[in-house]
Structure formats: structure tokens, C-alpha cells
Write a protein that holds these residues in place. Structure first.
Motif, PDB file in Angstrom:
ATOM      1  N   ILE A 113       0.829  -1.211   0.000  1.00 45.34           N
ATOM      2  CA  ILE A 113       0.000   0.000   0.000  1.00 45.34           C
ATOM      3  C   ILE A 113       0.862   1.259   0.000  1.00 45.34           C
ATOM      4  O   ILE A 113       0.625   2.199  -0.775  1.00 45.34           O
ATOM      5  N   GLU A 114       1.871   1.304   0.859  1.00 47.42           N
ATOM      6  CA  GLU A 114       2.691   2.509   0.977  1.00 47.42           C
ATOM      7  C   GLU A 114       3.596   2.718  -0.228  1.00 47.42           C
ATOM      8  O   GLU A 114       4.035   3.839  -0.499  1.00 47.42           O
ATOM      9  N   ALA A 115       3.886   1.652  -0.986  1.00 45.63           N
ATOM     10  CA  ALA A 115       4.695   1.795  -2.203  1.00 45.63           C
ATOM     11  C   ALA A 115       3.993   2.676  -3.226  1.00 45.63           C
ATOM     12  O   ALA A 115       4.627   3.316  -4.069  1.00 45.63           O
ATOM     13  N   ASN A 116       2.675   2.738  -3.126  1.00 50.75           N
ATOM     14  CA  ASN A 116       1.892   3.555  -4.049  1.00 50.75           C
ATOM     15  C   ASN A 116       2.245   5.033  -3.929  1.00 50.75           C
ATOM     16  O   ASN A 116       2.361   5.746  -4.924  1.00 50.75           O
ATOM     17  N   GLY A 117       2.442   5.496  -2.697  1.00 48.08           N
ATOM     18  CA  GLY A 117       2.748   6.911  -2.506  1.00 48.08           C
ATOM     19  C   GLY A 117       4.217   7.216  -2.299  1.00 48.08           C
ATOM     20  O   GLY A 117       4.704   8.270  -2.706  1.00 48.08           O
ATOM     21  N   LYS A 118       4.951   6.264  -1.682  1.00 54.41           N
ATOM     22  CA  LYS A 118       6.344   6.531  -1.313  1.00 54.41           C
ATOM     23  C   LYS A 118       7.366   5.918  -2.258  1.00 54.41           C
ATOM     24  O   LYS A 118       8.533   6.308  -2.247  1.00 54.41           O
ATOM     25  N   GLY A 119       6.941   4.930  -3.064  1.00 54.14           N
ATOM     26  CA  GLY A 119       7.884   4.272  -3.961  1.00 54.14           C
ATOM     27  C   GLY A 119       8.531   3.058  -3.306  1.00 54.14           C
ATOM     28  O   GLY A 119       8.665   2.998  -2.073  1.00 54.14           O
ATOM     29  N   TRP A 120       8.945   2.079  -4.122  1.00 57.58           N
ATOM     30  CA  TRP A 120       9.513   0.838  -3.605  1.00 57.58           C
ATOM     31  C   TRP A 120      10.847   1.040  -2.906  1.00 57.58           C
ATOM     32  O   TRP A 120      11.246   0.233  -2.083  1.00 57.58           O
ATOM     33  N   GLY A 144      -4.708  -1.372  -6.373  1.00 65.15           N
ATOM     34  CA  GLY A 144      -4.649   0.039  -6.022  1.00 65.15           C
ATOM     35  C   GLY A 144      -3.313   0.637  -6.415  1.00 65.15           C
ATOM     36  O   GLY A 144      -3.230   1.783  -6.870  1.00 65.15           O
ATOM     37  N   LEU A 145      -2.251  -0.147  -6.257  1.00 65.16           N
ATOM     38  CA  LEU A 145      -0.921   0.290  -6.660  1.00 65.16           C
ATOM     39  C   LEU A 145      -0.838   0.462  -8.179  1.00 65.16           C
ATOM     40  O   LEU A 145      -0.231   1.411  -8.683  1.00 65.16           O
ATOM     41  N   ILE A 146      -1.474  -0.442  -8.918  1.00 61.69           N
ATOM     42  CA  ILE A 146      -1.466  -0.372 -10.383  1.00 61.69           C
ATOM     43  C   ILE A 146      -2.180   0.887 -10.863  1.00 61.69           C
ATOM     44  O   ILE A 146      -1.717   1.600 -11.754  1.00 61.69           O
ATOM     45  N   VAL A 147      -3.336   1.171 -10.253  1.00 63.73           N
ATOM     46  CA  VAL A 147      -4.110   2.349 -10.655  1.00 63.73           C
ATOM     47  C   VAL A 147      -3.378   3.627 -10.251  1.00 63.73           C
ATOM     48  O   VAL A 147      -3.378   4.629 -10.971  1.00 63.73           O
ATOM     49  N   GLY A 148      -2.725   3.575  -9.077  1.00 59.91           N
ATOM     50  CA  GLY A 148      -1.937   4.720  -8.627  1.00 59.91           C
ATOM     51  C   GLY A 148      -2.786   5.948  -8.385  1.00 59.91           C
ATOM     52  O   GLY A 148      -3.863   5.889  -7.811  1.00 59.91           O
ATOM     53  N   HIS A 149      -2.308   7.083  -8.862  1.00 62.40           N
ATOM     54  CA  HIS A 149      -2.995   8.363  -8.647  1.00 62.40           C
ATOM     55  C   HIS A 149      -3.794   8.770  -9.883  1.00 62.40           C
ATOM     56  O   HIS A 149      -3.931   9.957 -10.175  1.00 62.40           O
TER      57      HIS A 149
END
Length: 477
Positions: A223-230, A418-423
Motif C-alpha cells: 500500500i505505501e509503495a503507491n505513494g512513497k515508492g519501492w 490500487g498500486l497499479i491504478v496509482g494516482h
């Protein structure tokens, strides 16, 4: 009036009480998906925050599902059911009263713990209320059908409540249902008198703690990779803790005399295959429910109630397929039904890929019907294949593993998609949705392969497709 009539009435009311608990648990898996847009407007949260609202519930539900069965064995399923329902009700009220996104997420986590206490104990109540095998088979079928109905109506009920009363109503409505369910259970459900000579299952504290840490950090990383990056320190730390906790969990379970997850069962090909199918099917289904809910409201500007109604054809066909699965599995075997259902679902989602560009719901409804029917065939056949893979003494554990794997799949599906869709905004959401559909199709193709090579050809449906605990405690007189 004969003496048998009150007993029959009590059994039916006990079944109703068990069904009420199962219904609200399943409703709260899917109903919140329709509220994502309203929650975003109220709290202004990020996509990762919305994912935590959904996955905070699923996380604790999946993580504690195996252990709460042991609590029922130790302290009486009726008591655990009532405590779980009460905890669920309090947490639901707290969800509805939340003034911040963080408070809502915390309340959802507690709600998930209550749900984990409700599900296995509700099935145990049904089992004890109907000692006759034939009557019990019918009762369990009704219990399962109640869950299917909740799954089908979840988005619709959520949409109606949000449109008419606001998003908080989808949580507040659980409170009166819980009060009724607890009262019906107290008055009608049989209690348990334990045989003092019978072995008492222990609670695997170390295994439970490690399971929560592993699942929690894994979910947080995705989940946090979506906003902060891997590459962020938070994500890398979470992944490291996940790896360490998972290894420690496997070691602990191997050494434990009474593990929450007996690892030797995974030496059976069918057991391992059905566990993985449970993860993959829910990954595809719940991940896409989450993304499509956002898509309908963001890209197509649907209201919550219209977005909920958009899922009704798919979920309705799931119920129809659930009913059709029994006769089909008895005739052709669970393996064939699993392969057929996975293929239909994959074809349905694959055909949806170009249709989402049309901007028309009519262009995707046929695909939804095909995919829904396929998913509806897979779940009961998967359950039968899992139960056929173990001896009678491990049926309860097998049921817990399958339910936990399915919840884990849904959790990962929401996080990954959710990560795939992103922002993505309204203009770019379609491309993200198409990527998510591609991942769902890939997961279902793996289901086809696991069914073909992991499930024995001769696996046929049993007389009942629902689990019955190996040991039935003596009802209180």
C-alpha cells in the motif's frame, strides 16, 4: 403442541442468528468499496488511505481466522460468537462515528477481529443446532447462501444507504443487527458442556503474533509503495520485517506441538493447489471490485447507488453459479468445474479490456455476467476439493486455511490493484483499470493450471459441500 415443535423453532432461530453474523461480516468485506468516493471527499485521504480502510478489516479477519476456531474449542462457540458480534458492533459504531481517516482505519481493524471470531463460531453453532446429518446439510447450505446473498447485495445496499443517509450509515446499521443476533443466540443456540477428558486445543500465541506481523508488514509495503515508492525506507523496512516474520512463523509452526497452521498438510498437492487457488481467485475478484468501484465513480461519474447496482448482474450470477455447482461437481468432478469456472472468469475479464474504453455500461454487462458465473463455479468447487484433500480430523483446519487464504487474496488484490491504478484521475483511469484486468486474467490462468495439475481427476463433490467439524461437543441440557 408437541415437545418437538419448540426444539424445531429454536433450531431455526439459532440458524437465523448464525446467518445474521455471517451476513454482516460478508457485507463489510464489499460494502465499503462503494463508499470510497464519499470517504475521499469527507476526509481528503489518499488512495493508500482508502486501501487501508478496506484492508485494515481484511487483514485482521484473515490473520486471526485460524486462531479464533481454537478459542471456540476452548470457551464454547456460542460464547465466542456473542463476544465477536458485540466487538463487531462496537467497532462498527466507532467506524460510523469516526472524525478522521486514522480513527476509521483503527476501528476497521477491530471490526476485522470481531469478524474473525464470528465466522468459525457461527458455523459451529449451525453444526450443534442440527445434529441430524441431513438437516445439518440443508442448514449449512442456507448459511452459505446467506453469505452469497450478502456478497451479491453488498454494493447495492451500500449504494442505497450512502445515497440516502450518508456513508456513516453503512456502519451504524450493523449495531441493531448485532443486538438481534446476540439475543437470538442467547435464547436459542445450544451451549456446550465440555468432556473434561477431551483434549483441549491450545492457542498458538507465537504463531498468531508472527502471522499478524508478517501479513501487516506485507500489506503496508504494497500500500505505501503507491505513494512513497519501492525504494523508500518505510517500504524496504516493511518488506524486510515481512521476510523475517514469515521465516520465523514457518519455523515456529514446524516446531509447535499444536500449530495454528499444520505445515504437513501442504505436502498434499490438492491441499496446496486449492489454497493457492483461493488466494488467486479473491485477488482477481476483490481487487477488481475495488478498482471498478473507483472507476465507475471517478471516470464514469456514477453515484454510489448506481455504482452499486452496476455490480448486481455479476454478483447475481455468482449466486446462480453457486447453486449450479453442486450438481455439476457431482457429475463431472471438482477439477473439471474448477477449470471451467476459472476459464469463464478469465475470458469474461479479458473481454472487458477493450470494452471499458466505450464509456458505456451496456458494453461490459455481458462480460460481467460471464466472469461472475465463472467465479461462482470456482468457489464451491474449490471448497469441495480442499475438503476432499484432508482426512476427517483436519476438516476444520482445512476450512480455516481456505477461508484465510481467500481473505489474504482479497487483501493483496486490493493493495496491488490500487498500486497499479496509482494516482489516476478520470482521464487516465481507464489505462490503469486495463492493467488491473490483465493481472486478474493472469491470476485466473494460474488457477486453470493449478486445477489441471494439482487437483486429482477423480475428486467428486460430497453429499454436502460445506465443512462439518470433526468433533461435535455435547449440547448443554
Amino acid at each position: 403442541m408437541s415437545q418437538s415443535e419448540p426444539s424445531t423453532a429454536k433450531r431455526k432461530l439459532s440458524l437465523l442468528a448464525a446467518c445474521l453474523g455471517f451476513v454482516v461480516v460478508i457485507l463489510d468485506v464489499s460494502v465499503v468499496n462503494v463508499a470510497t468516493d464519499a470517504l475521499s471527499k469527507d476526509f481528503g485521504g489518499s488512495l493508500s488511505g482508502l486501501e487501508w480502510v478496506i484492508n485494515g478489516y481484511t487483514l485482521t479477519f484473515a490473520a486471526f481466522l485460524l486462531s479464533t476456531g481454537a478459542l471456540g474449542d476452548r470457551f464454547d462457540p456460542k460464547r465466542i460468537y456473542q463476544v465477536g458480534f458485540a466487538l463487531f458492533a462496537v467497532a462498527s459504531f466507532a467506524c460510523g462515528a469516526s472524525t478522521t481517516l486514522v480513527a476509521l482505519i483503527i476501528s476497521r481493524v477491530i471490526q476485522g477481529l470481531g469478524a474473525a471470531m464470528i465466522v468459525p463460531s457461527s458455523l459451529s453453532i449451525v453444526n450443534k443446532s442440527f445434529p441430524d446429518a441431513t438437516e445439518r446439510a440443508k442448514a449449512v447450505s442456507l448459511w452459505a447462501a446467506a453469505g452469497g446473498l450478502a456478497l451479491a447485495l453488498g454494493p447495492v445496499v451500500g449504494g442505497v444507504l450512502i445515497d440516502q443517509l450518508g456513508w456513516r450509515s453503512i456502519f451504524f446499521v450493523n449495531v441493531p443487527i448485532a443486538i438481534i443476533g446476540i439475543w437470538l443466540t442467547q435464547v436459542n443456540a445450544p451451549g456446550t458442556v465440555r468432556d473434561p477428558q477431551a483434549p483441549r486445543r491450545s492457542f498458538d500465541v507465537l504463531g498468531q503474533v508472527l502471522a499478524v506481523v508478517a501479513l501487516g508488514t506485507f500489506t503496508a509495503a504494497i500500500i505505501e509503495a503507491n505513494g512513497k515508492g519501492w525504494g523508500s525506507s518505510v517500504v524496504v523496512t516493511c518488506l524486510a520485517v515481512f521476510v523475517v516474520a514469515t521465516i520465523a512463523f514457518l519455523v515456529a509452526e514446524k516446531k509447535s506441538s499444536d500449530p495454528m497452521l499444520p505445515l504437513h498438510l501442504f505436502g498434499r498437492k490438492a491441499f496446496t493447489s486449492t489454497s493457492l487457488i483461493g488466494v488467486l481467485v479473491n485477488f482477481a475478484f476483490y481487487g477488481l471490485i475495488f478498482v471498478f468501484s473507483l472507476f465507475f465513480q471517478t471516470a464514469w461519474s456514477y453515484s454510489p447507488i448506481v455504482a452499486g447496482l452496476a455490480f448486481l448482474p455479476m454478483t447475481a450470477t455468482i449466486m446462480i453459479a453457486n447453486l449450479a455447482c453442486g450438481p455439476l461437481a457431482r457429475r463431472y468432478g471438482a477439477r473439471t468445474v474448477l477449470m471451467t469456472g476459472s476459464t469463464l472468469a478469465a475470458v469474461g475479464y479479458l473481454a472487458t479490456l477493450p470494452a471499458v474504453n466505450s464509456g458505456s455500461y451496456v458494453a461490459i454487462i455481458a462480460q460481467f455476467l460471464v466472469a461472475g458465473f465463472g467465479i461462482g463455479l470456482v468457489v464451491p468447487a474449490m471448497t469441495n476439493a480442499m475438503l476432499s484433500a484432508v482426512d476427517s480430523g483436519n476438516i476444520g483446519i482445512a476450512s480455516g486455511v481456505l477461508n484465510a487464504s481467500r481473505q489474504l487474496g482479497g487483501l493483496i488484490g486490493v493493495a496491488v490493484m490500487g498500486l497499479i491504478v496509482g494516482h489516476a484521475d478520470a482521464d487516465t483511469f481507464t489505462s490503469g483499470l486495463q492493467s488491473a484486468l490483465g493481472w486478474a486474467v493472469a491470476a485466473l490462468v494460474l488457477c486453470i493450471l493449478l486445477s489441471a495439475f494439482g487437483i486429482h481427476r477423480a475428486t467428486k463433490a460430497k453429499a454436502t459441500t460445506a465443512p462439518t467439524p470433526a468433533k461435535t461437543p455435547v449440547p448443554a441440557k
